[in-house]
Structures are given as C-alpha cells and as structure tokens.
Scaffold this motif. Sequence first.
Motif, short mmCIF file in Angstrom:
data_model
loop_
_atom_site.label_atom_id
_atom_site.label_comp_id
_atom_site.label_asym_id
_atom_site.label_seq_id
_atom_site.Cartn_x
_atom_site.Cartn_y
_atom_site.Cartn_z
N THR A 86 44.58 -10.56 36.67
CA THR A 86 45.56 -9.72 35.99
C THR A 86 45.09 -8.28 35.90
O THR A 86 45.45 -7.54 34.98
CB THR A 86 45.85 -10.26 34.57
N SER A 87 44.28 -7.83 36.86
CA SER A 87 43.76 -6.46 36.86
C SER A 87 44.91 -5.48 37.06
O SER A 87 45.69 -5.59 38.01
CB SER A 87 42.72 -6.30 37.96
N ARG A 88 44.98 -4.50 36.15
CA ARG A 88 46.06 -3.51 36.19
C ARG A 88 45.53 -2.08 36.19
O ARG A 88 46.32 -1.14 36.06
CB ARG A 88 47.00 -3.70 34.99
N ASN A 89 44.23 -1.88 36.30
CA ASN A 89 43.69 -0.53 36.31
C ASN A 89 42.55 -0.45 37.31
O ASN A 89 42.08 -1.47 37.85
CB ASN A 89 43.21 -0.13 34.91
N LEU A 90 42.09 0.76 37.56
CA LEU A 90 41.07 0.96 38.59
C LEU A 90 39.72 0.37 38.19
O LEU A 90 38.89 0.07 39.05
CB LEU A 90 40.91 2.47 38.86
N GLN A 91 39.47 0.24 36.89
CA GLN A 91 38.19 -0.31 36.44
C GLN A 91 38.03 -1.77 36.84
O GLN A 91 36.92 -2.23 37.13
CB GLN A 91 38.04 -0.17 34.92
N THR A 92 39.12 -2.52 36.87
CA THR A 92 39.04 -3.95 37.20
C THR A 92 39.64 -4.27 38.56
O THR A 92 39.69 -5.43 38.95
CB THR A 92 39.78 -4.78 36.13
N ALA A 93 40.10 -3.25 39.30
CA ALA A 93 40.72 -3.49 40.61
C ALA A 93 39.67 -3.93 41.64
O ALA A 93 38.48 -3.59 41.53
CB ALA A 93 41.43 -2.24 41.09
N LEU A 94 40.12 -4.68 42.63
CA LEU A 94 39.24 -5.06 43.74
C LEU A 94 39.16 -3.90 44.72
O LEU A 94 40.18 -3.43 45.23
CB LEU A 94 39.79 -6.31 44.44
N SER A 95 37.95 -3.43 44.98
CA SER A 95 37.75 -2.30 45.88
C SER A 95 36.40 -2.44 46.56
O SER A 95 35.42 -2.91 45.95
CB SER A 95 37.81 -0.98 45.11
N ARG A 96 36.35 -2.00 47.82
CA ARG A 96 35.09 -2.07 48.57
C ARG A 96 34.27 -0.80 48.45
O ARG A 96 33.25 -0.66 49.12
CB ARG A 96 35.40 -2.36 50.04
N LYS A 97 34.72 0.12 47.59
CA LYS A 97 33.92 1.32 47.38
C LYS A 97 32.62 1.00 46.66
O LYS A 97 31.65 1.74 46.77
CB LYS A 97 34.74 2.33 46.57
N SER A 98 32.61 -0.09 45.91
CA SER A 98 31.39 -0.60 45.29
C SER A 98 31.12 -1.99 45.87
O SER A 98 31.60 -2.99 45.32
CB SER A 98 31.54 -0.66 43.77
N VAL A 156 43.03 -2.90 45.34
CA VAL A 156 44.13 -3.84 45.17
C VAL A 156 44.19 -4.25 43.70
O VAL A 156 43.19 -4.70 43.14
CB VAL A 156 43.97 -5.10 46.06
N LEU A 157 45.37 -4.08 43.09
CA LEU A 157 45.60 -4.53 41.73
C LEU A 157 46.26 -5.91 41.80
O LEU A 157 47.44 -6.04 42.13
CB LEU A 157 46.49 -3.55 40.97
N LEU A 158 45.48 -6.94 41.50
CA LEU A 158 45.97 -8.30 41.67
C LEU A 158 47.13 -8.64 40.74
O LEU A 158 47.93 -9.52 41.03
CB LEU A 158 44.82 -9.29 41.45
#
Length: 394
Positions: A86-98, A156-158
């Motif tokens: 239920t990620s809705r913001n950049l803090q919990t979004a799936l990203s390959r930058k980290s 990606v915001l799941l």
Amino acid sequence: MMHIRDLVLYEASSGLKMATGLTTSDVDFSRLQNNFDKMKVGNSTKYFNHQVAAALKVYSIQMNRPEVLTTAFFIENVAEWFKIVTSRNLQTALSRKSPADYDRTVQFLNTFRCFIFRCKVGEKAYWKPWQAAMIMATDSLLRLQRYFLDRGYDFVLLARFTQDCVENIFSQLRAKCKTPRALQVKDNLKLITIGQIMEEVANSSYSYDPKEWLVSFSDKLNTARTTVPESTIPTVHIGNYWNATNNIGTFQASEENSIYYVAGVVLRSLLNRGTICDQCIKSCTDGNRNTGDLALLTSFRDYNGNALIYINLETYVFFSALEKIFAQNIVFLQTIKYDVNTFLYNLMIKVEAKHFASCHNIKDKIVNRFIIFRLRSSSTKPAREKRYDSKSMF
C-alpha cells in the motif's frame, strides 16, 4: 486471537497501554460481526500493525510466554507486507535508486509469499482463501514492479494497483440498499454519476481519520471554563515524585514500558519542531541504552535501531511523576468544567528535573506537550456514523 486478547486484558487497568489501538470490545471474538464490517481494512489494521507486534513481544517476556512470539512474528510480517503493497509515497515506493533497499524489499516479498504458502491454518491445516489471495497479490505486484522498472520508470507505487475506485463505486451503490438488484444498480449508478457532477459527495469509502476530534482540543476545553471553588480541587503531594525508588515499580511493567516510549516520542516531537537543541536531548537520553527492561517496547518498535529516542533513568522518573499526577487527577477533571491545562501545568511544573539542560527551558516544553498528549489519549472518542462501505484489502 487468544494471545491478542490476553495482551489487552493484561494491560486493561493501565493508563498508558502498549497496544493503544485495541480495547476489550475489540478482543471479544465471540461477538458477531456482519460481513461488511469484516471487509473493512481499518478493522484489520487494528490487529495487524507493528505496534501490536512489539507489544506482544514485551508481553511474552514479562509473562514468560514464548508461544506468544509466534503470533507477534505473524502479525509483524503481515503488517510489513501491507505497508509495502500500500505504498503511496516516495519513502516507501519500490525504486532501484537504492539497490540495497530494493533488494531487501523484493526478498521480503518472495519470502513472505513462501511463508503464507506453508502456513497451516487450524488443527486440520485447512487451506484458506486469504492465503491464495495474498499469494496472488504478492506475485502480481512483483511481476508488475519488475515490468515497469525494467522499462525505465524511476519508482513504482504499489498502492496504485488496488481497486479503491471500484470499491468506492460499490460503496455508493449500496448506500441505500446493502444488496441491490441489477436494476437498482443501474439506476443508482446514473444518480451517482449526476451527483458527482452537480455536488461534491460528502461521504465516500476512503479511510476515515478517527482523530478529527483532536483538532483544537485545548481550545474546546477552555471555552467551557468555569470558576471552581478551591476546596474542590484535590491536594496533590509533589514531594515524593523525584525519588527514583518510589517511582520505579509503582506502575505495571507494561505501563512502565509505555511511559518510557511516550517520553521518547515527546522528545522526538520537540526536536523535530526545532524547539530544543542537541544539548537538550543529550541531557535526557542514554547513549548506552542501559535502562534495561524499561526500554523493551521502544527497542521492539525501533525498526532500524536509530528511529526512536532512548531516555535515561532520570528522565524516565520525571515522566513517571507526570503520569502519576495525571492519573490522580483525571477523574476530577472529567467531572467539572475547568481550565485543565493550567491546572495540570501548575502541578507538573513543580516536579524537579535538575538534570535537564537549561538552554531552551526543556522542562516547560515537555510538561506542556505531555499534558496535550495525555488529554487527547484519555478522552472519549465520538462514535463514527455507520456506513455500508466496503474496504477489502484486494
């Protein structure tokens, strides 16, 4: 379910609780619930959250019940899974930058999928529909995030893959009739479409914030102020509050952990607001975390080891004195109309705190912040208007 019930009953008489979102009515599992209440996400997240998992771990240690850790493990994993999907913001979004965070999240989802698959439900080890639903949802989200990230998306915001829009339509369709017929659905859909254009819809199926009553709480109390004869104000003895021996052990073990955790939360909020400095925090905290059993709840709720503040023993004694003053006067304050902020402040400010730094008057800020927090947490919350809205997790 019995472990959660035992936890709530264990701290039912405590002023400050580890599992603050649960009441005795929430653990009365013999009470019948309709299907619409069972579908609401809010009714599930009351039990499946990191706070309840941490409280169960502390309860397991204090009561020497290691079997409770199984329930805590299950709740903690489901809560973590729900936070990710239920990620809705950049803090919990799936990203390959980290890459490290991304690999850790994907590994957790894969492990969680296997964990749910191997779960044995009940004595006869039945396979339940919710297991298939969680596995299907996890597998779909893993493939979707890989599809978009491989094509150059930054994140990606799941939560955007949920069916909230469909659920909102269903909620409106069932507003007047819980089980409408096909013709009723067709007619209601026309009315809803026209209503969306002509007027803003007051009620929807979005998650309800139950803390609206907290807005301007102190102002509402002050508007009801009246003169109270001095003879009716209880006498509170301040002299013994600073004695550490008298304060440690006067509360239930779970309540001591709650006081310790609340103290860290209050200091963190003051630090984030910029009203105190690092020197003030240093005078209140314990860098070595030598407070032992008092910090169990804080350590279990500290998800990365550095997110919460660990106070020293002197600060805990100060906060326990504030809690003792509040507990002694809460019944009196609920029976009269009075400026409770000023009344409690005049009592609490007398508690000694010689170890506090003097640069930003931290004692005064802590007392004011603690009073607001305890008045909010102890007040009766208004009943929510019942609506037949569906909030399924999938």
